[in-house]
Structures are given as structure tokens and as C-alpha cells.
Design a protein around this motif. Structure first.
Motif, PDB file in Angstrom:
ATOM      1  N   VAL A 294     -24.023  27.794   5.134  1.00 36.01           N
ATOM      2  CA  VAL A 294     -24.434  26.408   4.920  1.00 36.01           C
ATOM      3  C   VAL A 294     -23.619  25.833   3.759  1.00 36.01           C
ATOM      4  CG1 VAL A 294     -26.347  24.893   4.291  1.00 36.01           C
ATOM      5  CG2 VAL A 294     -26.761  26.898   5.739  1.00 36.01           C
ATOM      6  N   PRO A 295     -22.921  24.719   3.963  1.00 36.93           N
ATOM      7  CA  PRO A 295     -22.166  24.138   2.844  1.00 36.93           C
ATOM      8  C   PRO A 295     -23.101  23.752   1.708  1.00 36.93           C
ATOM      9  CG  PRO A 295     -21.493  23.156   4.937  1.00 36.93           C
ATOM     10  CD  PRO A 295     -22.726  23.956   5.214  1.00 36.93           C
ATOM     11  N   PRO A 296     -22.718  24.017   0.461  1.00 41.59           N
ATOM     12  CA  PRO A 296     -23.548  23.609  -0.679  1.00 41.59           C
ATOM     13  C   PRO A 296     -23.612  22.088  -0.781  1.00 41.59           C
ATOM     14  CG  PRO A 296     -21.855  25.199  -1.330  1.00 41.59           C
ATOM     15  CD  PRO A 296     -21.504  24.731   0.041  1.00 41.59           C
ATOM     16  N   ASN A 297     -24.566  21.599  -1.530  1.00 41.71           N
ATOM     17  CA  ASN A 297     -24.556  20.179  -1.860  1.00 41.71           C
ATOM     18  C   ASN A 297     -23.242  19.857  -2.560  1.00 41.71           C
ATOM     19  OD1 ASN A 297     -27.063  19.312  -0.867  1.00 41.71           O
ATOM     20  ND2 ASN A 297     -28.138  20.144  -2.640  1.00 41.71           N
ATOM     21  N   GLY A 298     -22.507  18.894  -2.053  1.00 39.25           N
ATOM     22  CA  GLY A 298     -21.212  18.574  -2.623  1.00 39.25           C
ATOM     23  C   GLY A 298     -20.070  19.245  -1.912  1.00 39.25           C
ATOM     24  N   GLY A 299     -20.359  20.159  -0.969  1.00 42.78           N
ATOM     25  CA  GLY A 299     -19.306  20.793  -0.202  1.00 42.78           C
ATOM     26  C   GLY A 299     -18.813  22.084  -0.818  1.00 42.78           C
ATOM     27  N   PHE A 300     -17.955  22.786  -0.079  1.00 45.01           N
ATOM     28  CA  PHE A 300     -17.394  24.049  -0.543  1.00 45.01           C
ATOM     29  C   PHE A 300     -16.363  23.805  -1.646  1.00 45.01           C
ATOM     30  CE2 PHE A 300     -18.681  25.378   3.774  1.00 45.01           C
ATOM     31  CZ  PHE A 300     -19.454  26.477   3.434  1.00 45.01           C
ATOM     32  N   GLU A 301     -16.252  24.773  -2.529  1.00 44.23           N
ATOM     33  CA  GLU A 301     -15.218  24.703  -3.557  1.00 44.23           C
ATOM     34  C   GLU A 301     -14.726  26.105  -3.877  1.00 44.23           C
ATOM     35  OE1 GLU A 301     -17.101  22.791  -6.859  1.00 44.23           O
ATOM     36  OE2 GLU A 301     -18.110  24.612  -7.547  1.00 44.23           O
ATOM     37  N   VAL A 302     -13.486  26.172  -4.342  1.00 46.89           N
ATOM     38  CA  VAL A 302     -12.898  27.420  -4.834  1.00 46.89           C
ATOM     39  C   VAL A 302     -12.709  27.252  -6.337  1.00 46.89           C
ATOM     40  CG1 VAL A 302     -11.010  29.061  -4.642  1.00 46.89           C
ATOM     41  CG2 VAL A 302     -11.700  27.720  -2.634  1.00 46.89           C
ATOM     42  N   ARG A 303     -13.316  28.149  -7.092  1.00 50.42           N
ATOM     43  CA  ARG A 303     -13.269  28.057  -8.560  1.00 50.42           C
ATOM     44  C   ARG A 303     -12.202  29.021  -9.070  1.00 50.42           C
ATOM     45  NH1 ARG A 303     -17.396  24.920  -9.954  1.00 50.42           N
ATOM     46  NH2 ARG A 303     -17.022  25.319 -12.171  1.00 50.42           N
ATOM     47  N   LEU A 304     -11.259  28.478  -9.806  1.00 53.54           N
ATOM     48  CA  LEU A 304     -10.113  29.262 -10.261  1.00 53.54           C
ATOM     49  C   LEU A 304     -10.287  29.676 -11.715  1.00 53.54           C
ATOM     50  CD1 LEU A 304      -9.048  28.127  -7.630  1.00 53.54           C
ATOM     51  CD2 LEU A 304      -6.856  27.664  -8.736  1.00 53.54           C
ATOM     52  N   ALA A 305      -9.993  30.937 -11.980  1.00 54.35           N
ATOM     53  CA  ALA A 305     -10.059  31.500 -13.329  1.00 54.35           C
ATOM     54  C   ALA A 305      -8.778  32.281 -13.586  1.00 54.35           C
ATOM     55  CB  ALA A 305     -11.289  32.407 -13.466  1.00 54.35           C
TER      56      ALA A 305
END
Length: 880
Positions: free
Chosen positions: A184-195
């Protein structure tokens, strides 16, 4: 299995490991090009930000012309699998984890299960140094998948299938995310978090100090209280490459997810070679060395292996080398596997000398193995031929159709009952002939079934079954095997919501077995062929004994169908199916060990009364920390969604009037349900009476107030320290661990240190054993405390038992040695059981009633000679 080790195994299954092995085919690192100079462009149809300072919320894209433009804009770099024409395109935000700022110009790569299936079909595409690469999303996508570039909003468009995984990089920043259609897509849509991305470099040298190539490198960890060295992600992470013998172990920032979080540990990097128990070099995640860590091999030689049949080289896909005498856990034993060199020797370099080895390969549907002594001197070599021997059973023959035309170059499946090979897949040659290896002969081996199946496209399957036969060493030619459709058992048609559709896979025929004085037992037939077509027609063919028959319809997405009874040979049976609805929800909860909430749908009538039992969801924890619940095949209607914690009857949250099927676009109330203020995280540490942590526990925490007539549900301990989810407030609970007295506690979120008391032990003496007949060689005399009579069960995830096992002393069998045994006892007197066990067979020995408890620390038992002799006779009869 230790739950922590199981946790590591599951981490591999869900792709938690990360490995760096390969650069791109053109030796270009998969870093993003500077904005404006990227070799790919963002889709022209991507929506622009409504405000220059605020990126637009990513939403699912449609599959119209705009998605076609997006597909055409993606540089596939010779992807193994083309993007489907009807692909679903979504937007994914690429952001910096530390600041949440968008990252325009980031290189975005993605792949899915279709890529992995293509690699599995042709493993040689990975090359000989494929160690660990399947777990590295970046490298799989860079070499075999698709790529694009994040636009000026930090948004990239990717096509979405059930198993899509995305990796993104901008300079030294890196991150991954799963965005498959099952999530299920999160509220606000999918994201990739870069570190910040960190890699560890490891150089491996020979005993002489020269660079060593193709050596697998792994990470191992161990705790102070356990000398066992655990293999991180259950596999090596990389292998060394020419010209400098360096292995690149990438994404070290992700390793923490697979390491203990509640106790100190030592982390080591080591080679992972058969024949060498490398002690490795210690490292710390917080301060990885900037220069390559150097590992040194012992004196080595090399081993050449090839497969032969009738003295000529025969092709095989892979050849594996392993150490015979390895004491490591099976899943952690070092094994080297290399693509076989067609018609030539496959060479394993850097093989430690002076060790016994084994080699194996798959040929003609069976295994060829050999055990041998490895090289005895540095630089020496050993050549091993894998070939059938005097014990190998083989079959040859030719597959033909009913018109005696050979089935040339045809894939077929075979199934054997008897022998050492249960079946597999083969392909006939240009004359329709086949060679089949059945394994090593056993005395009296007999194939009760030898079956051949051919499935070509959507055609009806062809099948042949040979009569039962004795299996002997050597080669038997079975001649022409004539394949046909088989006798019709059932034919009919199926519809889904009134439209023709295929009968679901998994549908089967079962036959009743009458039982005197009892209801018939229905047993599924495994020997029928099943065929279905798009127009809804289906058939079952084959041979089935006489008796009552019924059709069991596979479930898939359809509402349950009661088994349909029919007579053998029936034609025109109609099966009407109704599609059930699917519902999903996501929840935000604090992190805890091995615990997901219990989420149900409670059906209601118009008056609000429960009409049927609650329907449980399948719940799992996603990589992004969310808990996701999913229901399938749910009947239409109105429901109340209830969320509970394990063992707690009162819901912590309810959502009324949940409609099935859900409205178009879904129910927004079911996305990211925030439960963080409804629960607390309870830390529990358990110790023995001396204050030592109790590891490898079997048990957990069982909240009070559960239905006394139902199953007692608990939350498992995963080690000496566990973090559990409980409702806010105070929860009374029992701490039940097998082998220890239960403890009753109140939990309110304050960390709890709990010392558990083991059950006392009593000594049982069998004084007259010397006067009785001798036990068979290898047999054991065993005694136990008789189990309690409680029928109530307890369950924690994958384990369960009777509640008496938690409230009272365990009833494990203990070997009697020198006429004595120590067994745990409790407060209440319990009787003893005695048995003799040999070769997995056992017989109970009748003894006089003897009861023991903590008030009887020493008990004497005289074994009646008649009971002893009767048990030995019964055991001998069972072993015939």
C-alpha cells in the motif's frame, strides 16, 4: 531453530542483505550524472511542481499515452526483460534521509521478479563471480534492469509490478525501497531515502603474499556468551577480483539491520572457503578502516572437476566444491559453485591443502558426486571426474506421441516413486531420446511410479506412466514411451462472475477412503493431469481407483466453493465462481521484536450484530517499518476493522463501516493508521538464578484475561532481551519459559529484569537393570515425567504446545545412564514413563505406579522382568 537465526534467514528472503560485486558492463559506476548531462531524461509527461518550493505529492500515474512516453524515455541498457506495454507507472520521491530535501539528478535504477526469473533461467549471465549479487538491488538493476534520472522535483517515474525494487544514488548518497503492487503506498507516495553509502574493501592474498582471485568474503558475528560465529545474511557478500585481489563489500550502513541490537557482539570479516576455518579480522561498523583489510589464505592448490558419461565429457550447468568434514551449520558451510566449462575441466583455485573434499553436479536430472582428498602440497592439483559408478541407476528411452512420432527437443517432467530421485525436468535430443539418472541403487529398490509429463504451451498435457519395476544398477532402456491424453476423469466449464474464465490452478480431485465407524477420509489424487483454457473449459485426466470423487476448486481470488461430488467420466460439469474482494491497510507502530498486531474484519448485519466470525488478515512488517494487513476473498458487505495486540482481547483501535469491495481509490482511513499513542514498548530481560542471561529460550509473555476455553496466545522471546508491544497502561501477564517456573508480572513500560527459577530435579535410580536381558546394541533406556492432562494449547508464532508445559516441569525423555537419570519435577506429584528406543522405534515398559515431585528428590524403581521382556519383543517386531 534459534529465533535470531531464523530472523537472519528471513532477512535474506525479503532482500534485506546488500552486496557489491560488479561494476557496470562498461566499468562505469552507477552514480548519477550531473543534472542536465544525464544519459537518461525524466519523462516529458511528468507533472511539474505546483510551487517551486514545494514538490508535488507523488501519485500513481495512469497507463495512457503519458505512461508510453515515460516508458520510451527510460534507458534500459539492454534490460533482460522489456517493460510491458500496459505497465503501471508511479512516481517515487528521492530525498536525503537526514534533511528530507528532494534530490534532483539522482540516478534511479529498478528491477523486479521478472529480471530475477530470467537470471535463474540462465545463471551464466551473472558470470563466475556472482557471489551475493542477487541481494544487491543496485547491481542487479544496473546490469540487467532499467534506469532513469530524478527530475528537478526529485521525482522519478518507474513502472510497477508485484516485486519492483528501486535503488537510487547521488554521489555518495544511496538508498533502496520496495514499491511493488502488493504494498500500500504511504500517505504522500513512495520515496527512497538516501544516506551516505559506505563500503568495506578486503584484499585477500595467498600464503606467499600474492593477490588471490575469486575468493568469497563474508562477515561473521558472535556474542560474548556464545562462541558460535554467525554468518551475516547467511551468505558471503563478495568475492575478490583481478588484478589486485580486492573484494568490494558495499552498503555497510545496512548491515546493522541484521546484527544484534540488544547485546554486545564482535564483528569479523573473513574468507569463506571450503577447507579453511578463517578466524578473520575484527572490525567495527562505527569506524570502518579506510584502507583494505588484508586476509591471508593458507597453503593452497587447485582442483579440476568435470562430468563424464561413458568416458566422454558431458555438459552440466554448475559444479560445486565443499569440505566433507565441515562442522559448520548446514546453511553456513562454505561451498564454491562455478559454471561448468563445456567439455573441459572446471578449475577451483585457492583450495586449501590437506583436507577431504566433495564435488557434485546435476546431469540428466540426477546428481553425480565424488569424495576425495584435496591437494597435498602447495601449488599441487587434483583432477576429479564425476561419473556414474557401479551403483548408479539410469534409464534411457525415446518419447513418442500416439502416432509414434518422436518428440524432439521437447522439455518434459518426470516423476519417480522409489529410487533416490523423486523427479525433475529434462529435454529430449533431436531423436526424441533421453537419458535419466535415478541415483544410487538400494537393496530391493522399486519404482512404483515412473511418470512422464509434457506440457507444450496451452495444449492439453501429454502423459505416460510405465508399469512398476525393480530398479537395478546400470542402464536400462525402456524403449519408446508413448504419451497420450489419458483417460477422462472430469470435464466441464467454469465462469467467474458470469463470464468464462479458467478454473483456478490448485484445483484438484479427491477420492473418499471409507473408514469403519467413521466419516470417510478424502485424499487428493496426485497423478491426474489438469488442463484449463481461457474459454473456461477444463479437464482432469488419468487413472484413479473406483470410489466417490469430488472436485476441490482452487481458491485464488475467489470466494470459497464447497467441494463438488461427481461420477468418474462426467462431462459438462459447470463451476460458477464469484470473485471476493481484497482489502489492505497499513499501520504505524513502534519497533518491537517479532510482533505484529492482530487485525480482523468483523462482519455486521444491518442491525449491527455480528453475522459471522471475524476474518483475520495476514499481517507483516515492511522494510519501511510499517505494518501491513491484507485480506483476500472477502464477501461483499459492511465490516468493522479491529486492531488488537497478541493475547489482548480489547481492541486498541477500530474503524467502523469498512465497505467491501472498497471504494475506487481505496479507503483513506486505512492508510498509515497511527497507533503510536495507543501502545507502549515493554523491554523484558530474563536471567537464570545466577544472573546469567537466558538465551535460546522457548516461551514468551502471555497477557492475562484471555478466554480460558481458547488457545493461550503469547509474544515470543527472541533472546535474553525482548521488546514487546502492549496497550498503554498496566497489563498483567505470565512469563512462561520451558524449563523454568512461570512468573506473574505487571507490565507498564518500565524495563523489567526478571530472574527465573528452574524446576527442581529428582534422581531416579533403576537398581535391578543388571538382572534383566541386555538391550540391543545402540538402544537407549529413557525415562520422563508423564505429561499433564491439560488439553488447552498455547501458541507463539511458529511454536506451540500444551499449557501444562509452561505451568509445570517439562516432560522430555532423558536417557538412563548407569542405572540413573535426573529429571525435572514440580510441586504436584506426577507419574513416570519408561521406554526403550532403538533406530527411531520405541516400546513402552510397564512399571509399577511411581510418582515424583519436589518433595521426593530420590526415587527407586524396580523394573518388572515381564514388562522389560515384552517391550524388547515389541521393539524387535516393530523393526522387522
Amino acid at each position: 531453530m534459534n529465533p535470531r537465526l531464523l530472523l537472519l534467514l528471513l532477512a535474506i528472503v525479503f532482500g534485506a542483505g546488500a552486496v557489491w560485486l560488479f561494476t557496470l558492463g562498461d566499468d562505469e559506476a552507477p552514480h548519477a550524472a550531473a543534472p542536465g548531462t544525464a544519459d537518461t531524461v525524466a519523462p516529458e509527461s511528468a507533472p511539474t511542481a505546483a510551487n517551486g518550493d514545494e514538490p508535488a505529492t507523488p501519485t500513481e500515474a495512469d497507463t495512457s499515452d503519458s505512461s508510453t512516453a515515460a516508458r520510451d524515455a527510460v534507458a534500459t541498457r539492454d534490460a533482460l526483460v522489456p517493460i510491458p506495454a500496459d505497465a503501471q507507472w508511479i512516481e517515487v520521491r528521492i530525498v536525503e534521509d537526514a534533511t528530507d530535501r528532494p534530490l534532483p539528478g539522482a540516478t534511479v535504477l529498478w528491477s523486479d521478479g521478472a529480471i530475477l526469473e530470467a537470471l535463474q533461467a540462465d545463471p551464466t549471465l551473472l558470470g563466475p563471480e556472482d557471489v551475493g549479487i542477487r541481494a544487491d538491488v543496485e547491481q542487479i538493476a544496473a546490469r540487467f534492469g532499467w534506469r532513469t534520472t530524478a527530475d528537478d522535483r526529485g521525482v522519478a517515474r518507474v513502472h510497477r509490478t508485484e516485486s519492483t525494487q528501486v535503488a537510487a544514488r547521488l554521489g555518495e548518497l544511496y538508498g533502496t525501497a520496495k514499491v511493488g503492487t502488493g504494498l500500500v503506498p504511504p500517505n504522500g507516495g513512495f520515496e527512497v531515502r538516501l544516506a551516505p553509502d559506505r563500503e568495506l574493501l578486503v584484499r585477500v592474498v595467498s600464503a606467499a603474499g600474492e593477490p588471490a582471485f575469486g575468493v568469497p568474503v563474508a562477515l561473521r558475528w558472535q556474542t560474548e556468551d556464545n562462541p558460535h560465529r554467525n554468518l551475516l545474511t547467511w551468505q558471503p557478500l563478495a568475492s575478490t577480483r583481478a588484478p589486485d585481489g580486492i573484494a568490494h563489500l558495499p552498503h555497510s550502513q545496512l548491515w546493522r539491520d541484521s546484527l544484534p541490537k540488544d547485546r554486545p557482539f564482535t564483528l569479523m570479516v573473513a574468507t569463506h572457503m571450503p577447507g579453511f576455518d578463517d578466524p578473520g579480522v575484527g572490525i567495527t561498523l562505527e569506524a570502518l578502516p579506510s584502507e583494505p583489510v588484508e586476509l591471508r589464505l593458507p597453503a593452497c592448490g587447485r582442483v579440476g572437476v568435470r562430468a563424464e558419461l561413458d568416458g566422454a565429457a558431458v555438459e552440466s550447468e554448475w559444479i560445486s566444491l565443499y569440505e566433507q568434514a565441515s562442522t559448520a551449520m548446514r546453511m553456513q558451510r562454505p561451498t564454491l559453485s562455478l559454471p561448468a566449462s563445456p567439455g573441459d575441466w572446471t578449475w577451483f583455485e585457492n583450495v586449501p591443502i590437506g583436507r577431504p573434499y566433495g564435488a557434485s553436479t546435476r546431469v540428466h536430472g540426477g546428481s553425480l558426486t565424488a569424495q576425495f582428498d584435496g591437494p597435498v602440497a602447495a601449488g599441487g592439483e587434483v583432477r576429479i571426474v564425476l561419473a556414474p559408478n557401479g551403483e548408479t541407476m539410469m534409464l534411457t528411452g525415446r518419447l513418442v506421441d500416439r502416432d509414434r512420432r518422436p518428440l524432439v527437443a521437447t522439455e518434459f517432467r518426470f516423476r519417480v516413486r522409489g529410487g533416490r530421485n523423486d523427479g525433475g525436468g529434462l529435454t529430449t535430443d533431436d531423436d526424441g531420446r533421453f537419458v535419466m539418472i535415478l541415483g544410487r541403487a538400494r537393496n530391493g529398490a522399486k519404482a512404483s511410479t515412473l511418470r512422464f509429463d509434457v506440457q507444450r504451451g496451452d495444449e492439453r498435457p501429454l502423459v505416460a506412466e510405465l508399469p512398476p519395476r525393480e530398479l537395478h544398477p546400470g542402464t536400462e532402456d525402456v524403449g519408446d514411451v508413448v504419451l497420450g491424453l489419458g483417460e477422462l476423469v472430469l470435464a466441464g466449464s467454469s465462469s467467474c462472475d458470469g463470464e468464462p474464465c479458467r478454473l483456478p490452478q490448485g484445483s484438484s480431485i479427491s477420492r473418499s477412503e471409507e473408514q469403519e465407524g467413521r466419516e470417510p477420509r478424502w485424499r487428493a489424487s496426485r497423478d491426474l493431469t489438469f488442463w484449463s483454457a481461457d474459454d473456461g473449459t477444463f479437464e482432469f485426466r488419468g487413472s484413479i481407483p473406483a470410489g466417490r470423487l469430488r472436485l476441490n476448486v482452487g481458491q485464488r481470488e475467489f470466494l470459497p466453493v464447497e467441494p463438488i461430488e461427481f461420477a468418474a467420466g462426467t462431462r459438462g460439469l459447470k463451476v460458477e465462481l464469484e470473485r471476493g474482494a481484497t482489502l489492505q491497510a497499513t499501520m504505524l507502530l513502534p519497533d518491537a521484536d517479532w510482533q505484529s498486531p492482530v487485525v480482523t474484519l468483523a462482519p455486521a448485519t444491518a442491525g449491527g450484530d455480528a453475522a459471522r466470525k471475524e476474518v483475520n488478515a495476514r499481517v507483516w512488517k515492511r522494510d519501511d517499518g510499517r505494518q501491513q494487513a491484507k485480506w483476500e476473498r472477502v464477501e461483499p458487505g459492511s465490516y468493522t476493522l479491529r486492531i488488537r495486540l497478541t493475547g489482548v482481547e480489547t481492541p486498541i483501535h477500530e474503524v467502523p463501516d469498512v465497505r467491501m469491495p472498497p471504494p475506487a481509490g481505496g479507503d483513506p482511513r486505512l492508510v498509515d493508521i497511527d497507533l503510536t499513542d495507543r501502545v507502549l514498548v515493554q523491554t523484558v530481560r530474563i536471567f537464570d538464578p545466577l544472573g546469567e542471561p537466558i538465551e535460546n529460550v522457548q516461551g514468551g509473555v502471555f497477557p492475562n484475561g484471555q478466554d480460558e476455553n481458547g488457545e493461550l496466545r503469547g509474544v515470543a522471546f527472541v533472546g535474553a532481551t525482548s521488546r514487546l508491544l502492549l496497550p498503554r497502561g498496566t497489563t498483567g501477564a505470565m512469563v512462561g519459559v520451558e524449563g523454568y517456573r512461570p512468573a506473574f508480572v505487571d507490565l507498564d513500560g518500565t524495563p523489567l529484569d526478571l530472574r527465573l527459577e528452574p524446576w527442581p530435579r529428582a534422581t531416579v535410580v533403576f537398581a535391578n537393570l543388571s538382572t534383566l536381558a541386555a538391550l540391543p546394541a545402540g538402544a537407549e533406556l529413557q525415562v520422563r515425567l508423564r505429561p499433564g492432562e491439560s488439553e488447552r494449547r498455547w501458541r507463539i508464532y511458529w511454536r506451540g504446545g500444551t499449557v501444562g508445559e509452561l505451568l509445570g516441569p517439562p516432560s522430555n525423555w532423558t536417557e538412563v545412564k548407569d542405572g540413573r537419570a535426573e529429571i525435572p519435577v514440580g510441586d504436584e506429584p506426577r507419574a513416570l514413563d519408561l521406554r526403550v528406543r532403538h533406530r527411531r522405534k520405541s516400546a513402552t515398559i510397564a512399571i509399577a505406579a511411581v510418582e515424583v515431585s519436589n518433595t521426593t528428590p530420590n526415587v527407586r524403581v524396580d523394573v518388572p522382568a515381564a514388562g522389560w521382556d515384552a517391550a524388547l519383543a515389541k521393539l524387535a517386531e516393530a523393526e522387522k
